[in-house]
Enzyme design. Structure first.
Site, PDB file in Angstrom:
ATOM      1  N   CYS A  40      44.249  14.911  95.990  1.00 50.03           N
ATOM      2  CA  CYS A  40      42.995  15.557  95.540  1.00 50.03           C
ATOM      3  C   CYS A  40      42.172  16.138  96.683  1.00 50.03           C
ATOM      4  CB  CYS A  40      42.082  14.556  94.842  1.00 50.03           C
ATOM      5  SG  CYS A  40      42.888  13.361  93.826  1.00 50.03           S
ATOM      6  N   CYS A  73      41.539   6.521  96.687  1.00 51.39           N
ATOM      7  CA  CYS A  73      40.873   7.807  96.437  1.00 51.39           C
ATOM      8  C   CYS A  73      39.680   7.609  95.508  1.00 51.39           C
ATOM      9  CB  CYS A  73      41.876   8.771  95.805  1.00 51.39           C
ATOM     10  SG  CYS A  73      41.109  10.328  95.273  1.00 51.39           S
ATOM     11  N   HIS A 106      40.513  -9.815  96.507  1.00 52.76           N
ATOM     12  CA  HIS A 106      39.432  -9.041  97.129  1.00 52.76           C
ATOM     13  C   HIS A 106      39.923  -7.767  97.817  1.00 52.76           C
ATOM     14  CE1 HIS A 106      36.544 -12.738  97.194  1.00 52.76           C
ATOM     15  NE2 HIS A 106      36.635 -12.163  96.019  1.00 52.76           N
ATOM     16  N   CYS A 109      42.420  11.839 100.283  1.00 45.03           N
ATOM     17  CA  CYS A 109      43.555  11.687  99.361  1.00 45.03           C
ATOM     18  C   CYS A 109      44.483  12.897  99.503  1.00 45.03           C
ATOM     19  CB  CYS A 109      43.055  11.575  97.928  1.00 45.03           C
ATOM     20  SG  CYS A 109      44.385  11.528  96.710  1.00 45.03           S
ATOM     21  N   ASN A 125      41.608 -13.418 100.942  1.00 47.50           N
ATOM     22  CA  ASN A 125      41.649 -12.784 102.263  1.00 47.50           C
ATOM     23  C   ASN A 125      42.208 -11.373 102.166  1.00 47.50           C
ATOM     24  OD1 ASN A 125      40.673 -15.184 103.197  1.00 47.50           O
ATOM     25  ND2 ASN A 125      42.690 -16.003 103.711  1.00 47.50           N
ATOM     26  N   VAL A 126      41.597 -10.471 102.920  1.00 45.29           N
ATOM     27  CA  VAL A 126      42.018  -9.067 102.860  1.00 45.29           C
ATOM     28  C   VAL A 126      42.943  -8.712 104.028  1.00 45.29           C
ATOM     29  CG1 VAL A 126      39.967  -8.361 101.567  1.00 45.29           C
ATOM     30  CG2 VAL A 126      39.942  -8.238 104.068  1.00 45.29           C
TER      31      VAL A 126
HETATM   32 ZN   LIG Z   1      43.130  11.377  94.752  1.00 43.12          ZN
END
Ligand SMILES: [Zn+2]
Length: 255
Positions: A159, A130, A122, A156, A105-106
């Protein structure tokens, strides 16, 4: 020994004699808390094309749509409450010296019930990852709008590259550390408790077969029979939220 007509005292005995416990849960556990399941016949995929909403290719072509579906899912999760089954599983980790909860389960219902010794094979519906550096973040740590637009998609912080939901999608592998922990626990447990999973997705992982092969007692709690039921020594065809608290109460009296 196969007890298709289960007796609660047999389940209590299995729980009572165990030292190394692996609990394996699936969508049925969350469904009892009112969260619609994705993979069942009447599940959410009826409304969402899994090729768009549960693959990397789908995400890359429709990131706004996909993120907004997960935003909706996060709202549903936020409104749902853990049930008695989640609560007993959380208590079990304090009872047994060796314990791991492996969940497909998420959502975070297990954590909100108090579970800490768990792996989420999962992924996590609250997480984002990212696409470039693979760093993961909790979406709740950001001030995101209720609905994303192209301009407001999660990026992110390092980045400035698009982040994806931290979910294991179709065609992707379970992260190594989660997989290793799940394989180790299922190989070495003396009791495996299977809750609310038909085994259609998870059957391929072989956790239950591995536990059975190594001599563990397999107890399955699932209102409907699934493909893992054939491995169960005891099948309890009832909702976990109802029957697990009963079992736990008997166990407390038994001790
Ligand atoms: Zn990143």
């Amino acid at each position: 020994m196969k007890l298709m007509e289960y007796r609660i005292d047999a389940v209590v005995e299995a729980f009572s004699g165990a030292e190394r416990v692996c609990v394996f849960t699936g969508a049925g556990a969350s469904k009892e808390s009112g969260l619609p399941t994705f993979r069942e016949i009447d599940g959410e995929w009826k409304h969402y094309d899994p090729m768009t909403f549960a693959t990397l290719e789908g995400f890359l072509s429709e990131p706004v749509q996909v993120w907004n579906m997960y935003r909706m899912r996060q709202r549903q999760i936020g409104e749902a409450q853990p049930n008695g089954g989640h609560s007993v599983i959380a208590q079990m980790e304090r009872q047994y010296p060796h314990f791991l909860l492996v969940t497909q389960n998420v959502d975070d219902l297990h954590e909100r019930a108090g579970s800490r010794k768990l792996v989420k094979i999962h992924g996590d519906c609250w997480g984002m990852r990212c696409l470039q550096c693979c760093e993961t973040y909790d979406t709740r740590d950001f001030d995101f709008p209720a609905e994303f637009t192209t301009e407001t998609l999660p990026i992110c912080p390092k980045c400035e590259v698009l982040c994806r939901p931290d979910i294991v999608w179709f065609g992707e592998f379970v992260p190594d550390d989660a997989m290793h922990a799940a394989v180790w626990s299922s190989s070495t447990c003396d009791l495996m408790l299977v809750v609310g999973t038909s085994g259609e997705v998870s059957g391929g992982y072989g956790f239950v077969e591995r536990a059975a092969m190594n001599g563990a007692t397999i107890v399955e709690i699932n209102p409907t029979e699934g493909i893992l039921t054939q491995h169960a020594h005891i099948w309890v065809p009832e909702p976990a939220g109802v029957v697990l608290p009963k079992i736990w109460q008997c166990l407390t009296m038994y001790k």
